[in-house]
Design a protein around this motif. Structure first.
Motif, PDB file in Angstrom:
ATOM      1  N   THR A   1      44.026  42.481  40.799  1.00  0.00           N
ATOM      2  CA  THR A   1      44.407  40.973  41.085  1.00  0.00           C
ATOM      3  C   THR A   1      43.436  40.706  42.401  1.00  0.00           C
ATOM      4  O   THR A   1      44.032  40.937  43.541  1.00  0.00           O
ATOM      5  CB  THR A   1      45.585  40.721  41.704  1.00  0.00           C
ATOM      6  N   LEU A   2      42.247  40.856  42.625  1.00  0.00           N
ATOM      7  CA  LEU A   2      41.507  40.897  43.492  1.00  0.00           C
ATOM      8  C   LEU A   2      41.269  39.606  44.507  1.00  0.00           C
ATOM      9  O   LEU A   2      41.135  39.917  45.823  1.00  0.00           O
ATOM     10  CB  LEU A   2      39.961  41.270  43.234  1.00  0.00           C
ATOM     11  N   HIS A   3      41.436  38.555  44.072  1.00  0.00           N
ATOM     12  CA  HIS A   3      41.335  37.401  44.886  1.00  0.00           C
ATOM     13  C   HIS A   3      42.382  37.053  45.632  1.00  0.00           C
ATOM     14  O   HIS A   3      42.130  36.639  46.924  1.00  0.00           O
ATOM     15  CB  HIS A   3      40.691  36.277  44.111  1.00  0.00           C
ATOM     16  N   ILE A   4      43.505  37.153  45.326  1.00  0.00           N
ATOM     17  CA  ILE A   4      44.812  36.838  45.861  1.00  0.00           C
ATOM     18  C   ILE A   4      45.004  37.406  47.493  1.00  0.00           C
ATOM     19  O   ILE A   4      45.086  36.828  48.321  1.00  0.00           O
ATOM     20  CB  ILE A   4      46.079  36.877  45.298  1.00  0.00           C
TER      21      ILE A   4
ATOM     22  N   VAL B   1      35.131  35.306  40.233  1.00  0.00           N
ATOM     23  CA  VAL B   1      34.274  35.458  41.227  1.00  0.00           C
ATOM     24  C   VAL B   1      34.524  36.712  42.018  1.00  0.00           C
ATOM     25  O   VAL B   1      33.540  37.893  41.999  1.00  0.00           O
ATOM     26  CB  VAL B   1      34.405  34.083  42.303  1.00  0.00           C
ATOM     27  N   SER B   2      35.693  37.033  42.335  1.00  0.00           N
ATOM     28  CA  SER B   2      35.958  38.425  42.955  1.00  0.00           C
ATOM     29  C   SER B   2      35.691  39.440  41.941  1.00  0.00           C
ATOM     30  O   SER B   2      35.181  40.444  42.562  1.00  0.00           O
ATOM     31  CB  SER B   2      37.279  38.211  43.494  1.00  0.00           C
ATOM     32  N   LYS B   3      35.998  39.385  40.689  1.00  0.00           N
ATOM     33  CA  LYS B   3      35.697  40.654  39.823  1.00  0.00           C
ATOM     34  C   LYS B   3      34.454  40.740  39.602  1.00  0.00           C
ATOM     35  O   LYS B   3      34.063  41.987  39.432  1.00  0.00           O
ATOM     36  CB  LYS B   3      36.514  40.187  38.551  1.00  0.00           C
ATOM     37  N   ALA B   4      33.548  39.638  39.395  1.00  0.00           N
ATOM     38  CA  ALA B   4      32.290  39.881  39.262  1.00  0.00           C
ATOM     39  C   ALA B   4      31.544  40.654  40.495  1.00  0.00           C
ATOM     40  O   ALA B   4      30.394  41.325  40.181  1.00  0.00           O
ATOM     41  CB  ALA B   4      31.464  38.412  39.113  1.00  0.00           C
ATOM     42  N   LYS B   5      31.791  40.337  41.772  1.00  0.00           N
ATOM     43  CA  LYS B   5      31.427  40.984  42.749  1.00  0.00           C
ATOM     44  C   LYS B   5      31.576  42.519  42.761  1.00  0.00           C
ATOM     45  O   LYS B   5      30.672  43.259  43.023  1.00  0.00           O
ATOM     46  CB  LYS B   5      32.134  40.567  44.141  1.00  0.00           C
TER      47      LYS B   5
END
Ligand SMILES: [Zn+2]
Length: 410
Positions: A272-275, A336-340
């Motif tokens: 859960t990268l973005h939170i 978006v965060s996962k794509a990075k």
């Protein structure tokens, strides 16, 4: 139910295969009937033809870790909020997710399963919801938000509000799991380690004994389902794996041996990268204490590294936003965060076919293939080149859920 011919699209099918231009997809009686080139597509009598003019067609997005029912940070509601405004706030969270292109989600705790039923009955225009009901947490664990000087537990209101189940000992955990299954939970959510927002637990702390978690896993399996566990560190993940937990949430501080064990035991990791970035950017607005900020920083620095390690080791990495609060939106920011960290295609696969396997629904959702349920979205532009397109619901022009057009902004 109308027959739909979605014409002239670039197809990203959710399996990780290269995109295919000039495609057409025929939807009949709620299912994907044919996938072929524009040239080969015959138009059945009475079919509604939607010319998508080169837009990208994808499976409906999925989110394996939502908290539609937590209108405060890890809390259902503020003590002085009334239940009417609570229900309406939750409804808004649910409806926004569908409009942003999410057609199936797994609630990771805090949502009464009655909301999933309301969606099924068409009373709320939302994604299909797999509810976990109340969190199961030990006393002083991640879902125990009481201050040190307050012994009162927030009560649940069955059918409306699923407050945490604070339970200790094998029998109490077993009873709590059975209660959640009775109320309609489709899987059981356990708190297996400390967390960022909880007031009294160190991040590195392990929570519940293996035996306690195993009792919940046994009950879940007996009902034909599985358990997911919030775990930030490897010792917590290993406890959860020993108990038979199938879905590890966050997995922020992962070591290599534990990653290998997850592969061996066919466990999923829902990063859960973005939170984490979002909480760090708005710590004060979210009311995080100094103690929580220190914990957040540990998670923030390690989670991308751990997600990469998991993927490289062969762990199935699912996609979860973990968004909290009222007016949840821009859910696609998780991609978006996962794509990075993993690349755009991996982010898309994670939020489509990998989550579908995690939900035990891979025969129905997560890929654009003949015979699958017709959950589809059309995106203006190419999300492989610009994944941020998925973070703005305005770019999701068409949403089809089980063959029904639920959004049309073409
Ligand atoms: Zn969560």
């Amino acid at each position: 139910m109308v027959t739909l011919l979605l014409h002239n699209v670039i197809l990203i099918d959710g399996t990780g295969a290269n995109p295919k231009p000039n495609m057409a997809v025929l939807v009949e009686e709620g299912a994907i009937r044919r996938v072929g080139t524009v040239r080969s597509a015959a138009r059945p009598r009475g079919a509604q033809v939607v010319d998508l003019d080169g837009m990208t067609l994808m499976p409906g997005l999925t989110d394996a870790h939502v908290h539609f029912g937590l209108l405060g940070v890890n809390r259902n509601r503020k003590p002085d909020d009334n239940l009417v405004s609570y229900v309406l706030g939750v409804k808004e969270n649910i409806e926004t997710a569908l409009q942003e292109g999410f057609t199936t989600v797994r609630d990771a705790g805090g949502l009464d399963p009655a909301f999933a039923l309301a969606v099924e009955k068409g009373m709320i225009n939302g994604p299909r919801i797999l509810p976990s009901g109340s969190f199961l947490s030990q006393t002083g664990g991640h879902a125990d938000h009481r201050s040190r000087y307050d012994d009162h537990e927030m009560p649940s209101v069955p059918g409306i509000l699923a407050a945490p189940e604070i339970c200790d000992g094998v029998d109490a955990v077993r009873a709590a799991a059975r209660r959640q299954l009775r109320r309609g939970a489709t899987q059981i959510k356990l708190m297996g380690s400390g967390g960022v927002s909880s007031p009294n637990d160190p991040l590195e702390g392990t929570q519940f004994t293996v035996e306690e978690m195993a009792a919940a896993v046994y009950e879940a399996r007996s009902a034909g389902t599985y358990a997911l566990a919030h775990c930030h560190t490897s010792p917590a993940i290993n406890n959860a794996l020993s108990a038979g937990v199938r879905s590890i949430e966050h997995g922020s501080i992962l070591d290599e041996a534990t990653a290998k064990r997850m592969v061996h035991e066919e466990a999923f990791m829902v990063a859960t990268l973005h939170i984490v970035e979002m909480l760090a950017a708005n710590a004060e607005a979210h009311g995080l204490s100094h103690y929580s900020m220190i914990k957040l920083e540990k998670v923030r620095s390690q989670m991308p590294v751990s997600a990469k390690l998991a993927a490289r080791s062969g762990v199935s990495v699912g996609s979860g936003s973990d968004f909290l609060g009222a007016k949840q939106n821009r859910r696609g920011l998780e991609l978006v965060s996962k794509a990075k960290v993993l690349g755009a295609m991996a982010a898309i696969v994670s939020a489509t076919s990998t989550n579908a396997r995690l939900f035990n629904m891979a025969d129905r959702i997560g890929a654009v293939r003949e015979g699958m349920q017709a959950d589809l979205i059309a995106v203006a532009g190419d999300p492989l080149n610009k994944i941020a397109l998925l973070a703005d619901g305005a770019n999701v022009r068409l949403v089809v859920k089980a063959g029904v057009v639920v959004k049309n902004n073409i």
